[in-house]
Enzyme design. Structure first.
Site, short mmCIF file in Angstrom:
data_model
loop_
_atom_site.label_atom_id
_atom_site.label_comp_id
_atom_site.label_asym_id
_atom_site.label_seq_id
_atom_site.Cartn_x
_atom_site.Cartn_y
_atom_site.Cartn_z
N SER A 99 0.83 -1.19 0.00
CA SER A 99 0.00 0.00 0.00
C SER A 99 0.87 1.25 0.00
CB SER A 99 -0.88 0.02 1.25
OG SER A 99 -1.56 1.26 1.37
N TYR A 133 -2.27 -0.75 10.12
CA TYR A 133 -2.33 -1.05 8.69
C TYR A 133 -1.09 -0.50 7.99
CZ TYR A 133 -3.77 -1.01 3.81
OH TYR A 133 -3.81 -1.19 2.45
#
Length: 165
Positions: free
Chosen positions: A61, A75
């Site tokens: 990501s 995350y």
């Protein structure tokens, strides 16, 4: 609710985010990647031919490339760690296995609803979120002979979003 659902995306400082959710992000985004590659290593090495390694493509990501403004601590940290793991595995498994990662930006998914993906995507130089055809194209490249000399790389795949932050 699954650990990758939006329920776990907002983590507040001050105790509102429990340890189980933090552990779940690390489990899914880091530990599972390591153990899957470890488990599949014999098959990957057997599939390789001289000059054309087997491939591992990790899904990272852009939130693992920089400190995001959103409160998504576990995350982002787990994706940054997975990017680091990608390089570590690439150095260890080469030349039989090439290991790379794609650092995704805004794509509609279970984690990022369509309206939010579109809103974030409009802020990128490409002025849109990513789609399935985009993802299929980069996966096809990373699995092709054209990427046989590429390993240990994290490719920002975000419509240019990471260059604007």
């Amino acid at each position: 609710m699954p650990p990758w659902s939006g329920h776990h995306l907002r983590e507040r400082l001050g105790g509102e985010f429990d340890d189980a959710a933090w552990d779940s992000a690390l489990q899914v985004n880091l530990k599972a990647v390591f153990h899957l590659v470890r488990f599949l290593r014999p098959l990957l090495e057997a599939a390789a031919v001289t000059g054309d390694p087997a491939r591992v493509v990790n899904i990272g990501s852009v939130d693992g490339l920089h400190v995001p403004s959103a409160e998504i601590y576990s995350y982002a940290a787990s994706k940054a760690a997975m990017h680091h793991l990608t390089g570590h595995l690439a150095g260890r498994l080469a030349p039989r296995v090439a290991v790379n990662a794609i650092a995704l930006g805004p794509f509609e998914s279970d984690m990022l609803q369509e309206s939010l993906a579109a809103e974030i995507g409009l802020g990128s130089p490409m002025r849109r979120p990513g789609g399935l055809d985009d993802l299929a194209g980069i996966i096809q490249f990373l699995g092709s002979r054209g990427s046989a000399y590429l390993t240990g790389t994290v490719i920002p795949f975000d419509g240019g979003l990471s260059i604007t932050r």
